[in-house]
Design an enzyme around this catalytic site. Structure first.
Site, PDB file in Angstrom:
ATOM      1  N   GLU A 302     -12.269  -6.125  -4.204  1.00 38.69           N
ATOM      2  CA  GLU A 302     -12.073  -5.277  -3.020  1.00 38.69           C
ATOM      3  C   GLU A 302     -13.226  -4.293  -2.842  1.00 38.69           C
ATOM      4  OE1 GLU A 302      -8.393  -3.029  -2.720  1.00 38.69           O
ATOM      5  OE2 GLU A 302      -7.370  -4.681  -1.747  1.00 38.69           O
ATOM      6  N   LYS A 437      -3.089  -8.812   7.874  1.00 36.55           N
ATOM      7  CA  LYS A 437      -1.941  -7.978   8.251  1.00 36.55           C
ATOM      8  C   LYS A 437      -1.761  -8.002   9.770  1.00 36.55           C
ATOM      9  CE  LYS A 437      -2.508  -4.675   4.473  1.00 36.55           C
ATOM     10  NZ  LYS A 437      -2.874  -3.316   4.125  1.00 36.55           N
TER      11      LYS A 437
HETATM   12  O1  LIG Z   1      -0.446   1.382  -2.151  1.00 32.60           O
HETATM   13  P1  LIG Z   1      -0.439   0.695  -0.841  1.00 32.60           P
HETATM   14  O2  LIG Z   1      -0.871   1.579   0.281  1.00 32.60           O
HETATM   15  O3  LIG Z   1       0.905   0.054  -0.568  1.00 32.60           O
HETATM   16  O4  LIG Z   1      -1.522  -0.449  -0.884  1.00 32.60           O
HETATM   17  C1  LIG Z   1      -1.463  -1.479  -1.815  1.00 32.60           C
HETATM   18  C2  LIG Z   1      -2.728  -2.246  -1.882  1.00 32.60           C
HETATM   19  O5  LIG Z   1      -3.036  -2.761  -0.608  1.00 32.60           O
HETATM   20  C3  LIG Z   1      -4.402  -2.543  -0.304  1.00 32.60           C
HETATM   21  O6  LIG Z   1      -4.496  -1.484   0.564  1.00 32.60           O
HETATM   22  C4  LIG Z   1      -5.015  -3.758   0.323  1.00 32.60           C
HETATM   23  O7  LIG Z   1      -4.936  -4.828  -0.543  1.00 32.60           O
HETATM   24  C5  LIG Z   1      -5.013  -2.216  -1.654  1.00 32.60           C
HETATM   25  O8  LIG Z   1      -6.199  -1.542  -1.533  1.00 32.60           O
HETATM   26  C6  LIG Z   1      -3.923  -1.478  -2.311  1.00 32.60           C
HETATM   27  O9  LIG Z   1      -4.107  -1.430  -3.695  1.00 32.60           O
END
Ligand SMILES: O=P(O)(O)OC[C@H]1O[C@](O)(CO)[C@@H](O)[C@@H]1O
Length: 460
Positions: A302, A437
């Site tokens: 990422e 998404k």
């Molecule tokens: O903690 P959140 O906001 O639910 O996000 C979970 C995960 O999804 C992401 O935003 C995208 O994969 C990651 O960076 C993060 O670790």
């Protein structure tokens, strides 16, 4: 004879993880690495000055040295509440909101943890890291006769996967123990002020921890995101933080390149990338590290995979995968390099027993440790892969303990920040994750996505 006994404990505070890049020098010039050293130093300074890309997300840099004893005690106290009430604790989260905790818990737990009777610690299970209907259904069935609690983790508080799982599990828990008792078994870890989880936690009065605004999900393992589940599982979070603090100090910009493991790793992998080695395979010879590699994959994937650039992060468990991907690694396209995570001392000793008939031909190993065989497999693999055109980086951990995992976590985080800057990207955002998404919300006809819904229907 087979024996299984703990090895002598050495004084762990005196040891440190190590990095060996000797086996990349037939693929990159030492002089290129030396030339890259100045750049790594400069970008390490950039991180500390907060003058580079993504500087709003540098809170992880000083986390280990800034966590107070009071913070740790509060987390330990909350863990104790869950430990006293629950046979099972469900950690709900995805990506950085579960991988750090799972990586440490799996590395430190008995390999057959969930089968242990007379347990001292709750079983930790995970949810919200997928949308598998069978998974959630089977989890509900497993929890049916268990006393359980939930740690719900979402930085944004709006991620669909954990929100969906939490809605379902919260309902199950409330049905089982009543709304009031459920409140005392749910902990929310989320943003300080925003997001659906924050609103819900406030309304319900759940115990809540805040993920600082300036710490991104994949860099959050040393906040309550990782520390609370790890403490619930029965591990020493103070030692984990001490290990990380040691590495914070030892990867600071004032530590010379020759001693600065994070700078060395960052430069080496970028030099290999420039030479066409586009895939980094993290290989372990200890199955307990499987999920550590999953954490590492998110951290680097990422952080660096953007602007049509970046090393692809893959991982293998050896020797298991030597019998599947081993062929590809030895003789497939030469676009890979390997980073081996090696554990110097396993916690237990098992000796090869004598067999009078020796039909399996293994008597030449009688009295040797199983780990001796594993280490020879590791060495043999390293030499074979280097001969096959695969540069090799070796990272050695003295043993699997909280202290060394803390060192390893911070080492990889620091190297990731430096490496991303060398690559020329912002290592602290993840814009690409939004694309799926948006399509999913359009397909689901989520309120606010009506126009996208119409558009996407035309493409089906
Ligand atoms: O903690 P959140 O906001 O639910 O996000 C979970 C995960 O999804 C992401 O935003 C995208 O994969 C990651 O960076 C993060 O670790």
């Amino acid at each position: 004879m087979v024996t299984s006994k703990p090895i002598n404990k050495f004084r762990e505070m005196e040891k440190v993880i190590s990095l060996n890049v000797d086996k990349v020098f037939s693929f990159v010039n030492k002089s290129d690495i030396q030339a890259g050293a100045a750049l790594a130093k400069q970008y390490n300074e950039t991180l500390h000055k907060g003058s580079g890309k993504g500087s709003d997300f540098l809170g992880w840099l000083n986390l280990p040295s800034s966590i107070t004893d009071a913070d740790l005690k509060d987390i330990a106290d909350t863990a104790q509440v869950l430990r006293s009430k629950c046979e099972v604790v469900v950690v709900v989260g995805i990506g950085g909101s579960y991988l750090g905790a799972k990586s440490v818990i799996e590395a430190l737990s008995n390999s057959f943890d969930w089968l242990q009777k007379d347990r001292k610690n709750p079983v930790i299970v995970y949810a919200g890291q997928n949308i598998g209907e069978d998974y959630v259904s089977e989890l509900i069935a497993y929890l049916a006769d268990k006393s359980f609690g939930i740690i719900n983790i979402s930085k944004s508080g709006t991620t669909t996967e954990p929100a969906l799982s939490f809605r379902i599990l919260k309902g199950e828990l409330e049905r089982k123990v009543g709304k009031e008792e459920a409140k005392s078994r749910i902990v929310a870890i989320t943003d300080a002020a925003r997001g659906a989880l924050h609103t819900l936690a406030r309304k319900e009065g759940y115990k809540m921890y805040v993920i600082p605004d300036n710490v991104g999900g994949r860099f959050s393992v040393l906040t309550p995101v990782g520390l609370l589940p790890i403490a619930v599982a029965g591990f020493d979070i103070q030692k984990l933080v001490q290990g990380a603090a040691f590495m914070e100090k030892n990867t600071a910009p004032d530590v010379p390149f020759e001693k600065n493991l994070a700078e060395q790793y960052a430069v080496t992998r970028n030099e290999l990338y420039k030479k066409g080695k586009k895939i980094e395979i993290l290989a372990n010879f200890n199955p307990k590290l499987h999920f550590f590699a999953e954490w590492w994959k998110q951290l680097y994937g990422e952080s660096e995979g953007k602007e049509n650039k970046g090393i692809f992060n893959a991982a293998v468990d050896f020797t298991t995968d030597l019998h599947s991907m081993g062929q590809w690694i030895q003789e497939g396209e030469r676009s890979i390099f390997e980073t081996v995570l090696s554990v110097a001392n396993p916690a237990n000793t098992v000796l090869v027993p004598k067999d009078e008939e020796d039909l399996d031909g293994l008597n030449f190993l009688v009295g040797k440790r199983v780990d001796f065989v594993n280490k020879m497999a590791e060495l043999g693999t390293q030499l074979a892969h280097v001969d096959g055109g695969v540069p090799n980086i070796k990272i050695e951990i003295p043993e699997l303990s909280e202290y060394y995992l803390g060192q390893l976590i911070y080492f990889f985080e620091k190297a990731c920040g430096i490496s991303g800057y060398i690559l020329g990207v912002n290592p602290f955002d993840q814009p690409g994750v939004e694309a799926y998404k948006k399509n999913m919300f359009a397909l689901l006809n989520k309120p606010g996505f009506e126009k996208d819904h119409e558009e996407i229907q035309k493409r089906l």
